[in-house]
Each structure stands twice: as structure tokens, then as C-alpha cells.
Scaffold this active site. Structure first.
Site, PDB file in Angstrom:
ATOM      1  N   ASN A  15       0.823  -1.225   0.000  1.00 40.55           N
ATOM      2  CA  ASN A  15       0.000   0.000   0.000  1.00 40.55           C
ATOM      3  C   ASN A  15       0.845   1.258   0.000  1.00 40.55           C
ATOM      4  O   ASN A  15       0.583   2.197  -0.742  1.00 40.55           O
ATOM      5  CB  ASN A  15      -0.837   0.058   1.289  1.00 40.55           C
ATOM      6  CG  ASN A  15      -1.978  -0.901   1.235  1.00 40.55           C
ATOM      7  OD1 ASN A  15      -2.304  -1.394   0.151  1.00 40.55           O
ATOM      8  ND2 ASN A  15      -2.571  -1.188   2.381  1.00 40.55           N
ATOM      9  N   ARG A  47       8.586  -9.194  -3.806  1.00 39.67           N
ATOM     10  CA  ARG A  47       8.831 -10.619  -3.566  1.00 39.67           C
ATOM     11  C   ARG A  47       8.761 -11.395  -4.882  1.00 39.67           C
ATOM     12  O   ARG A  47       9.568 -12.272  -5.144  1.00 39.67           O
ATOM     13  CB  ARG A  47       7.792 -11.142  -2.575  1.00 39.67           C
ATOM     14  CG  ARG A  47       8.356 -12.246  -1.713  1.00 39.67           C
ATOM     15  CD  ARG A  47       7.475 -12.548  -0.540  1.00 39.67           C
ATOM     16  NE  ARG A  47       7.530 -11.482   0.464  1.00 39.67           N
ATOM     17  CZ  ARG A  47       6.573 -11.255   1.338  1.00 39.67           C
ATOM     18  NH1 ARG A  47       5.464 -11.954   1.317  1.00 39.67           N
ATOM     19  NH2 ARG A  47       6.684 -10.288   2.225  1.00 39.67           N
ATOM     20  N   ARG A  48       7.765 -11.057  -5.722  1.00 36.75           N
ATOM     21  CA  ARG A  48       7.632 -11.747  -7.017  1.00 36.75           C
ATOM     22  C   ARG A  48       7.503 -10.694  -8.103  1.00 36.75           C
ATOM     23  O   ARG A  48       6.702  -9.760  -7.975  1.00 36.75           O
ATOM     24  CB  ARG A  48       6.369 -12.616  -7.032  1.00 36.75           C
ATOM     25  CG  ARG A  48       6.511 -13.939  -6.282  1.00 36.75           C
ATOM     26  CD  ARG A  48       5.296 -14.823  -6.520  1.00 36.75           C
ATOM     27  NE  ARG A  48       4.061 -14.039  -6.433  1.00 36.75           N
ATOM     28  CZ  ARG A  48       3.444 -13.764  -5.284  1.00 36.75           C
ATOM     29  NH1 ARG A  48       3.929 -14.192  -4.148  1.00 36.75           N
ATOM     30  NH2 ARG A  48       2.339 -13.052  -5.278  1.00 36.75           N
ATOM     31  N   LYS A 105       8.312   0.678  12.083  1.00 40.18           N
ATOM     32  CA  LYS A 105       8.388   0.963  13.533  1.00 40.18           C
ATOM     33  C   LYS A 105       8.954  -0.203  14.326  1.00 40.18           C
ATOM     34  O   LYS A 105       9.686  -0.019  15.281  1.00 40.18           O
ATOM     35  CB  LYS A 105       7.018   1.361  14.081  1.00 40.18           C
ATOM     36  CG  LYS A 105       5.971   0.278  14.008  1.00 40.18           C
ATOM     37  CD  LYS A 105       4.723   0.757  13.347  1.00 40.18           C
ATOM     38  CE  LYS A 105       4.882   0.622  11.845  1.00 40.18           C
ATOM     39  NZ  LYS A 105       3.726   0.956  11.076  1.00 40.18           N
ATOM     40  N   GLY A 134       1.625   7.561  10.896  1.00 39.61           N
ATOM     41  CA  GLY A 134       1.419   7.759   9.453  1.00 39.61           C
ATOM     42  C   GLY A 134       1.727   9.148   8.955  1.00 39.61           C
ATOM     43  O   GLY A 134       2.868   9.609   9.008  1.00 39.61           O
ATOM     44  N   GLY A 187     -11.627  -3.749   6.209  1.00 35.02           N
ATOM     45  CA  GLY A 187     -10.220  -3.509   5.852  1.00 35.02           C
ATOM     46  C   GLY A 187      -9.465  -2.686   6.883  1.00 35.02           C
ATOM     47  O   GLY A 187      -8.339  -2.269   6.628  1.00 35.02           O
ATOM     48  N   GLU A 190      -6.088  -6.201  10.214  1.00 28.35           N
ATOM     49  CA  GLU A 190      -5.357  -7.201   9.436  1.00 28.35           C
ATOM     50  C   GLU A 190      -5.956  -8.585   9.686  1.00 28.35           C
ATOM     51  O   GLU A 190      -6.621  -8.806  10.704  1.00 28.35           O
ATOM     52  CB  GLU A 190      -3.903  -7.246   9.922  1.00 28.35           C
ATOM     53  CG  GLU A 190      -3.213  -5.918   9.937  1.00 28.35           C
ATOM     54  CD  GLU A 190      -2.315  -5.724   8.738  1.00 28.35           C
ATOM     55  OE1 GLU A 190      -2.145  -6.682   7.968  1.00 28.35           O
ATOM     56  OE2 GLU A 190      -1.799  -4.614   8.585  1.00 28.35           O
ATOM     57  N   LYS A 205       5.791   2.229  18.615  1.00 31.40           N
ATOM     58  CA  LYS A 205       5.714   3.684  18.375  1.00 31.40           C
ATOM     59  C   LYS A 205       6.044   4.451  19.657  1.00 31.40           C
ATOM     60  O   LYS A 205       6.718   5.491  19.616  1.00 31.40           O
ATOM     61  CB  LYS A 205       4.322   4.046  17.844  1.00 31.40           C
ATOM     62  CG  LYS A 205       4.091   3.484  16.433  1.00 31.40           C
ATOM     63  CD  LYS A 205       2.629   3.523  16.034  1.00 31.40           C
ATOM     64  CE  LYS A 205       2.416   2.980  14.628  1.00 31.40           C
ATOM     65  NZ  LYS A 205       1.009   2.727  14.300  1.00 31.40           N
ATOM     66  N   GLY A 307      -2.557   3.916   6.168  1.00 26.71           N
ATOM     67  CA  GLY A 307      -3.063   4.030   4.800  1.00 26.71           C
ATOM     68  C   GLY A 307      -1.931   4.378   3.841  1.00 26.71           C
ATOM     69  O   GLY A 307      -0.941   5.004   4.234  1.00 26.71           O
TER      70      GLY A 307
HETATM   71  N1  HSE Z   1      -1.523  -0.969  11.940  1.00 27.19           N
HETATM   72  C1  HSE Z   1      -1.324   0.398  12.253  1.00 27.19           C
HETATM   73  C2  HSE Z   1      -2.626   0.992  12.762  1.00 27.19           C
HETATM   74  C3  HSE Z   1      -0.860   1.236  11.113  1.00 27.19           C
HETATM   75  O1  HSE Z   1      -3.644   0.315  12.852  1.00 27.19           O
HETATM   76  O2  HSE Z   1      -2.598   2.172  13.089  1.00 27.19           O
HETATM   77  C4  HSE Z   1       0.571   1.107  10.835  1.00 27.19           C
HETATM   78  O3  HSE Z   1       1.330   1.453  11.949  1.00 27.19           O
END
Ligand code: HSE
Length: 433
Positions: A15, A47-48, A105, A134, A187, A190, A205, A307
Site C-alpha cells: 500500500n 517478492r515476485r 516501527k 502515518g 479492511g 489485518e 511507536k 493508509g
Molecule cells: N496498523 C497500524 C494501525 C498502522 O492500525 O494504526 C501502521 O502502523
């Protein structure tokens, strides 16, 4: 006459990597004008290399080490994720005198020392604005804008996934599992949400923020951490009745021990935050960081903490800085760790607790419960009984006390016959009494 181009290697085309490449390509003329020389992407490590990746195929390579080592690469952008592979690549780039921009991080929270030493030796830049919150500029303000001030506290919502889940639970009244599943569908979470929901991402962080705010090296292992997976819809209901909401906070603080020693605290946990606190109104996947500095007072930074495009914005800001340094000579600020402050254990930190327990509804229960607090010198601020008979619940909110005294009190409450069950324990932040 056009100046000699500055060569850029991009490691990773997820992304963030694809947005970095898109913006660099679309705005190439602006970048050249801002830097003084054109930026040229020498290669993109993936990677590919098969399939349409939306970038010129001749740029793709599955050999990141070869790309990093190329003579025509001056700056490496690392947006791979993971720790071991990026660590080797970043080290190798820095050792060769190439500047590195990383959004990683987890890597920084473990290995900043090693990476900064390598950057120091070869006089390369190591920039990482995108690693915390971000798009929000918070690393550079702490390292540069506030370099003349004394920062006492940095507290923030630095994980969008957990803030999305807690905000949705607050809004809908749904429980944690249901809301996590919905966050996955939309989304925001994860497939394996552990790093986010258990607070590991926020702890990395916090380690970075504490290091730069207090000129001390702090690693992820120094950060006290609790996640949000035990938060219930009942907790959010009770929070509302106390004019609070619940946020996963990363808190980095300069403290003075009872013996007058200066220490720092770095911690991550879900906490009750009063509705009138600026962090209480940060909702959804947004992030915000509040900085308290001696001369500047309170500053607040707010925006998109994750994002592709927002994170690419922070990466590209660093890239322009590193490229300018390549073009004009010189380098950015170095890692500052002169203060060497020790990290205080969580037990020594003064916090306030909210304890909700199911109790027997009969005379003397309140006195028995209150005695456990007073035995450890913990002063109670409010007590409220909800329900009666079998459904009786006591909610106790304390004044500030050492976290160790508070957690020992909770452990002893669990042993009392009159306490059927300690349903929930949360800390209160954003208050001082
Ligand atoms: N996974 C992190 C979040 C974003 O949900 O804020 C990247 O650090």
C-alpha cells in the site's frame, strides 16, 4: 542545465510503496524543483516480479540486496515490513553511505541504536517520520522544532485499528469480537490483528516517541503494554456513565521518583479518558498525539495514522529532506541519546484505577472492599453501586496511587468472599487528582 539525478531504491510495493512510486512519478517536476536535482527510481524490490504491478516492469527486482548495493542508488526507501530482512538491507545501505527512509516501527523500536551507529559512521541520513502515526508530522517536530524545549510528556492514540474498534464499540454498543470482525471486513484490521489489538504496534511507536522526546534510547521491550482484547461493551457503558470513553493510549512521560530521581515512563494500555480531553474526540481510524513541553505548553497533532497515501506523504517528506542533503551536502539531526534516563517500572508510576466488581449485596461489603484500598494507602475518589441483590456491582474510582499498590489491591479484592468477581480494571488518564 539539469543536475545529476539522485537515485532512489524502493524496497516494497505494498500500500505504501505503490503510493510512494505513484506520487514520485506523477509529481516528478515538483520534486526536482524542491530538491534541485531530479529523483530517479532505480528499482523497486518485490517478492515476485510476475504480474502487472502498475509500475514499469523493468524497475521490478526480486533481489533487494543487489538493488541496495548499486552504485547509482543514493537513497533507499524501506517499506517492506518485518524485521530481519529489512534490518540487513537498511544496515547494508547505511554502511555504504546511502541515506535510508523507513516506515518500519518494529525495526526501529528494536534496532535504532545499531542503525543510528551505522548512519553515524558513514554520515548518512536515517529518517523515519512515517514510522509513527502515518501522515502526522510528529517525529520531526519532536526532533527539530522542539529541540530547544524540554518535553515532559507525549501521549497519543497511535494505532488506528484499535481506535476504530473502540470508537465503533462506543457508538454501537457491540461487543469486542463482533466489532473486530467488522473491522476486518471493512479492511481496518489485518487478517492477524495481534500486533494491533495487543498493543505491540503502539508499543513500538511509544519506544520511538520516548527515545526522541527524552534523548534516551528506549526499545519496545522497555514499554509496558496491555491491549484492548479484554475490553467489553459493559466497560464502554460504564465509561459513558463516568463521562469518559476508552482509548488505547501510548504514554511517554518524564517523572521524578519519590527519591528525587528523574526517570521516564513508556506505556501502552486502554484507559478511561474524560470526554472533555482532546484525545476523547479522536474517533475512527484517526491518530492524534499530544505533546507537553515546558516552554511551548500543550501541542496537539491530529490526522491519518495509516493508509497508503497518508503514510507515503511522510515517507516523501523525508525523501525530499534526504535528497536535499545529498544535493547540497550535510545531513539531518542525529539520534540524540545523551540523557540516558532510566525507564521506570510500571509499578512505580502514579495512576488512577477504575475497578468494577460483582459483589454480595449485604451490610459491611463496602467497608470490607474499602479496607483493601486503605491498607495500601490508596485513596478512593468515588464509589457507585449499580444494581442490587445478585446483580449488585460496585464501581470504585481511585485517586492517584502507585500502580503497584493499585494492582495489589485488585489482587486482594479477588480473594475476598464478598467479591464474587472483579469484572474489569482500567486506568484513568487525562486527570490528575
Ligand atoms: N496498523 C497500524 C494501525 C498502522 O492500525 O494504526 C501502521 O502502523
Amino acid at each position: 542545465m539539469t543536475s545529476k539525478p539522485i537515485g532512489v531504491a524502493v524496497l516494497g510495493l505494498g500500500n505504501v510503496g505503490s503510493e510512494v512510486v505513484r506520487i514520485l512519478t506523477e509529481n516528478a517536476e515538483d520534486f526536482e524543483a524542491r530538491i534541485g536535482a531530479p529523483l530517479e527510481i532505480r528499482g523497486i524490490a518485490v517478492r515476485r516480479v510476475d504480474g502487472d504491478r502498475g509500475v514499469p516492469t523493468e524497475l521490478l527486482t526480486d533481489d533487494p540486496a543487489e538493488l541496495v548495493g548499486r552504485d547509482d542508488v543514493d537513497i533507499v526507501v524501506e517499506v517492506l515490513g518485518g524485521i530481519d530482512i529489512p534490518r540487513k538491507l537498511v544496515l547494508s545501505a547505511l554502511e555504504k553511505g546511502k541515506s535510508v527512509i523507513t516506515a518500519n516501527k518494529a525495526l526501529l523500536a528494536e534496532y535504532t541504536g545499531e542503525l543510528a551507529d551505522a548512519a553515524e559512521k558513514s554520515r548518512a541520513d536515517l529518517y523515519f517520520e512515517a514510522a509513527v502515526a502515518g501522515a502526522i508530522p510528529v517525529v520531526r517536530p519532536l526532533m527539530q522544532s522542539l529541540a530547544g524545549d524540554r518535553v515532559n510528556k507525549v501521549a497519543g492514540i497511535v494505532n488506528g485499528t484499535t481506535n476504530f474498534i473502540l470508537s465503533a464499540m462506543d457508538e454501537t454498543g457491540a461487543d469486542y469480537a463482533e466489532t473486530l470482525a467488522e473491522a476486518g471486513r471493512l479492511g481496518y484490521a489485518e487478517a492477524d490483528p495481534t500486533a494491533d489489538v495487543e498493543g505491540y504496534d503502539a508499543a513500538s511507536k511509544a519506544a520511538i516517541l520516548a527515545s526522541i522526546a527524552f534523548h534516551t534510547r528506549v526499545t519496545a521491550g522497555d514499554v509496558y503494554r496491555e491491549g484492548i482484547s479484554k475490553i467489553t461493551s459493559d466497560d464502554l457503558e460504564t465509561a459513558k456513565s463516568l463521562d469518559c470513553t476508552i482509548k488505547l493510549l501510548a504514554i511517554c512521560e518524564r517523572i521524578v521518583t519519590p527519591k528525587g530521581k528523574e526517570r521516564i515512563s513508556a506505556r501502552v494500555y486502554p484507559a478511561l479518558v474524560p470526554l472533555n480531553h482532546p484525545l476523547a474526540s479522536v474517533n475512527g481510524a484517526f491518530n492524534a498525539v499530544v505533546v507537553e513541553a515546558e516552554a511551548a505548553g500543550r501541542l496537539m497533532f491530529y490526522g491519518q495514522g495509516a493508509g497508503g497515501a497518508p503514510t507515503a506523504s511522510a515517507v516523501l517528506g523525508d525523501l525530499v529532506m534526504a535528497a536535499r542533503n545529498k544535493f547540497y551536502g550535510g545531513r539531518g539531526p542525529l539520534e540524540s541519546k545523551y540523557a540516558k534516563l532510566k525507564v521506570a517500572p510500571m509499578g512505580d508510576i502514579l495512576t488512577r484505577y477504575y475497578v468494577s466488581m460483582q459483589v454480595a449485596d449485604k451490610p459491611g461489603v463496602l467497608a470490607t472492599v474499602a479496607a483493601e484500598f486503605s491498607k495500601r494507602d490508596v485513596s478512593i475518589s468515588t464509589v457507585r453501586q449499580q444494581g442490587s441483590g445478585d446483580g449488585a456491582r460496585l464501581v470504585v474510582v481511585t485517586h492517584l496511587a502507585a500502580d503497584s499498590a493499585l494492582s495489589e489491591t485488585v489482587a486482594s479484592l479477588e480473594q475476598l468472599d464478598v467479591v464474587i468477581h472483579v469484572a474489569s480494571v482500567l486506568r484513568l488518564e487525562g486527570t490528575t487528582v
